[in-house]
Design an enzyme around this catalytic site. Structure first.
Site, PDB file in Angstrom:
ATOM      1  CD  GLU A 129      -2.897   1.199   0.213  1.00  0.00           C
ATOM      2  OE1 GLU A 129      -2.733   2.049  -0.678  1.00  0.00           O
ATOM      3  OE2 GLU A 129      -3.844   0.397   0.217  1.00  0.00           O
ATOM      4  CE  LYS A 189       5.221   7.131  -5.736  1.00  0.00           C
ATOM      5  NZ  LYS A 189       5.431   8.538  -5.418  1.00  0.00           N
ATOM      6  N   GLY A 214       6.453  11.447   3.069  1.00  0.00           N
ATOM      7  CA  GLY A 214       6.678  11.900   4.445  1.00  0.00           C
ATOM      8  C   GLY A 214       6.678  10.717   5.394  1.00  0.00           C
TER       9      GLY A 214
HETATM   10  N1  HSE Z   1       9.680  11.044  -4.030  1.00  0.00           N
HETATM   11  C1  HSE Z   1       8.327  10.606  -3.828  1.00  0.00           C
HETATM   12  C2  HSE Z   1       7.424  11.819  -4.035  1.00  0.00           C
HETATM   13  C3  HSE Z   1       8.180  10.050  -2.449  1.00  0.00           C
HETATM   14  O1  HSE Z   1       7.914  12.946  -4.134  1.00  0.00           O
HETATM   15  O2  HSE Z   1       6.226  11.640  -4.150  1.00  0.00           O
HETATM   16  C4  HSE Z   1       7.023   9.134  -2.264  1.00  0.00           C
HETATM   17  O3  HSE Z   1       7.027   8.060  -3.142  1.00  0.00           O
END
Ligand code: HSE
Length: 436
Positions: free
Chosen positions: A129, A205, A302
């Protein structure tokens, strides 16, 4: 009942956040999961670095294989990132009969098919997740909450760093590199900033989202990826004048011929909710045939936001340990033997609208040449903006919005327009999605 013991691979930003959340919410998490969850062993790069107070009882090692081979542990949480070592460790953990939780989108997008097959064979779960959109429970929403729908398309702002940069450029007129440095300081950016800025992180993603939406194997190598480094302040302002915002969007859409899988800067009408997702926040818009559009919004990066997703996966696994282990939610939402072979479409076959910006000599017939080329290729124009020449310069900016057309036709048109003597340099092309 005895607590479930887990091992962490990595105790950086997300690992530290995971220990903090597990400790602070220990009581409620135990009530939800049915058993306590205890971080017993962790692999770290530097044993002497300061840790959260709650991590003082955790046995530390610099050898991650010691953790995956520890027979006391039931679940391994992989938070080291990257491809090769993470793959080796996760496969070893699976071989040792351990469940795995990972926040590693690169690992799942590139090696997920192999990892899920190994997990299936060994009867363990791999939960991920936290790999997509940080704290937003988008995997669970699509895999479970929207399971009754045929998903038509998804569009997401799934890289916080890129969104932060575009937002600061628009609001403060800030410089690209200054904003990137700020995102790195805040701990949002990937170790390699190219992954954020060039859309690779978002493509990892999106690859995962496409598979759980459409039931196809993970195919990161077929994702089209274009970054935001070429977007200028002028493009941001012209888009605004025309009623649009520029966002770095991941789009995946099912068509009759195959699946679109693309990450690129995109104009979105400013009245859409997703156009107003600013800063480091992420959002994913899902269009299901039954529910219509649903928008999932939240912190995409984060320490504690990502830990929220890691801990939710841990709770799911601990619950499953006490119930029927055969009856799990499939990794990619569809049963492994029921995945579809619908192809991922080459970029030239996708269909979208376009924003075009070019520098043209200010003389009769130039616009006619451009519109003739577009007309001959059956590309219909939606809006034209011609700006005054700055300081009596020979060239003026011309901005065009088109209706939807195949990327191949637009590529042909751009080749012809760029060959005109009246056009200087390359045409800037930004794709435009109405998302309606
Ligand atoms: N580098 C990624 C971002 C961190 O800025 O969304 C989370 O995957």
């Amino acid at each position: 009942m005895k607590p479930v013991k887990i091992g962490l691979l990595g105790m950086g930003t997300v690992g530290g956040g995971t220990v903090t959340v597990l400790t602070r919410n220990n009581n409620e998490i135990t009530r939800r999961a049915g058993r306590g969850i205890l971080v017993a062993h962790a692999a770290v790069r530097d044993i002497n670095r300061a840790r959260p107070d709650s991590a003082t009882d955790v046995i530390l090692t610099t050898d991650p294989f010691e953790v995956v081979n520890n027979p006391e542990l039931d679940i391994i949480v992989e938070l080291i990132g990257g491809y090769d070592l993470a793959r080796e460790l996760v496969l070893k953990a699976i071989e040792n009969g351990k469940h795995v939780v990972t926040a590693n989108k690169a690992l799942i997008a590139v090696h997920g098919n192999e990892i899920f097959a190994a997990a299936q064979k060994r009867g363990v779960t791999v939960a991920f997740e936290a790999a997509v959109a940080g704290g937003i429970p988008i995997i669970k929403a699509v895999r479970e909450g929207l399971a009754g729908n045929s998903i038509e398309w998804m569009a997401g702002i799934i890289n916080g760093t890129g969104n932060f940069i575009l937002t600061e450029m628009r609001d403060k007129g800030s410089d690209f590199s200054d904003v990137l440095a700020e995102a790195q300081r805040l701990g949002y950016a990937e170790a390699d900033p190219e992954f954020d800025v060039e859309g690779i992180d978002a493509a990892h993603k999106l690859t995962i989202l496409a598979s759980i939406a459409f039931g196809v194997p993970l195919q990161f190598d077929k994702a089209y990826t274009e970054g935001i480094s070429k977007i200028t302040g002028d493009d941001v302002n012209y888009a605004e004048e025309l009623g649009y915002r520029i966002k770095h969007l991941g789009v995946t859409r099912r068509t009759e011929e195959g699946i679109e899988l693309r990450v690129h800067p995109t104009l979105i009408p400013e009245r859409r909710l997703i156009a107003n997702v600013d800063g480091v926040m992420n959002a994913v818009l899902v269009q299901g045939d039954a529910v219509g559009p649903t928008l999932h919004y939240g912190a995409g990066a984060g320490a504690e936001a990502t830990a929220s997703a890691v801990v939710a996966d841990l709770v799911d696994i601990v619950r499953a340990l006490t119930t029927d282990p055969e009856n799990r939610v499939p990794h990619l939402a569809f049963q492994p033997d029921a995945l579809s072979d619908l192809p991922i479409l080459p970029m030239e076959s996708i269909e979208t609208a376009y924003y075009l910006r070019m520098q043209a000599t200010d003389q009769p017939g130039v616009l006619a040449d451009i519109t003739r080329i577009l007309g001959d290729l059956e590309i219909s124009i939606e809006a034209i903006l011609q700006k005054e020449s700055a300081n009596n310069a020979l060239h003026v900016p011309i901005i065009l919005l088109t209706h939807r057309v195949r990327e191949k036709q637009m590529n042909d048109a751009l080749k012809q327009i760029e060959a005109l003597a009246s056009i200087r340099g390359n045409v800037t092309r930004i794709r435009l999605e109405q998302l309606s």
